[in-house]
Design an enzyme around this catalytic site. Sequence first.
Site, PDB file in Angstrom:
ATOM      1  N   ASP A  50       0.832  -1.214   0.000  1.00  0.00           N
ATOM      2  CA  ASP A  50       0.000   0.000   0.000  1.00  0.00           C
ATOM      3  C   ASP A  50       0.863   1.260   0.000  1.00  0.00           C
ATOM      4  OD1 ASP A  50      -2.331   1.443  -0.018  1.00  0.00           O
ATOM      5  OD2 ASP A  50      -2.775   1.160   2.114  1.00  0.00           O
ATOM      6  N   LEU A  96      10.328 -21.098  -4.463  1.00  0.00           N
ATOM      7  CA  LEU A  96       9.426 -20.195  -3.734  1.00  0.00           C
ATOM      8  C   LEU A  96       8.128 -20.122  -4.522  1.00  0.00           C
ATOM      9  CD1 LEU A  96       8.901 -17.664  -1.731  1.00  0.00           C
ATOM     10  CD2 LEU A  96       9.770 -16.289  -3.599  1.00  0.00           C
ATOM     11  N   HIS A 129       2.289   3.311  -9.084  1.00  0.00           N
ATOM     12  CA  HIS A 129       2.101   1.876  -9.362  1.00  0.00           C
ATOM     13  C   HIS A 129       3.281   1.330 -10.164  1.00  0.00           C
ATOM     14  CE1 HIS A 129      -1.750   2.224  -7.606  1.00  0.00           C
ATOM     15  NE2 HIS A 129      -2.340   2.848  -8.605  1.00  0.00           N
TER      16      HIS A 129
END
Length: 246
Positions: free
Chosen positions: A20, A131, A37
């Site tokens: 955020d 991962l 972004h």
Amino acid sequence: MIKEQIDLNKLPRHVAIIMDGNGRWAKKQGKLRVFGHQNGVLPVREVTEAAAELGIEFITLYAFSTENWNRPKSEVQALMSLLISTINKEVKVLQKNNIRLQTIGDLNALPAKSRDELLRAVEATSGNTRLTLVLALSYGSRFEIIEATKKIALAVTNNLLKPSEITEEFFESNLMTHNTPHPELMIRTSGEMRISNFLLWQLAYAELYFTPVLWPDFKKDDFYKALLDYQNRERRFGKTSEQIES
Ligand code: IPE
Ligand code: IPE
Ligand code: MG
């Protein structure tokens, strides 16, 4: 070095992150939200790399919530095209680093092109083992829980299941996260202290870590700091401190 202070025997298996603060980061420099972004991609790489190096098994990143559809159309479109271009660029890196990409969320709500690219990347990396990187896209926990409930209700209606058979484990097996362990640690950047409809069921016993750092500024060291903080907590799961120590 902060990394060296981390106890590799006490790592969480799964870290969930609410990325955020992109908009505020851009605004601070007089730029459009989209610029924030775009600059939120690098920290994704940082965290993924740091997690893989340490040996963390799962990272879930909240990239777009069901509620984010209510943002201005131009911002939503910009986020969707950023998604495609980033995935196209990153697949090679994921392959090289043996990272498996998965998604949770209502993919049907995504534009067809974004969904197709995403599914292609998921398929291409499905054999990777180092991962697992889970992208929460068009994800909302309430939606997920309702969808699971509908499936279960249907099974009961069709006499395939008795209500007494609805255990926590069974309920969970109907969630989108069914193949991942619960996150032990949840990190949220940008100083907001809320969950915003993220993994409500799965975070029931997670340790929560909030940092004022805005997502585009989040670096490996910020991730290590969160892990250190996590390692200094006592996870009691309802028991007393004395029970945990003995
Ligand atoms: C997080 O940054 C990214 C998404 C929700 C897609 P924001 O866009 O929410 O940034 P702020 O919170 O407005 O600063
Ligand atoms: C949560 O961030 C969703 C993502 C990071 C993708 P928001 O910025 O949308 O959350 P609220 O609206 O401030 O709670
Ligand atoms: Mg926000």
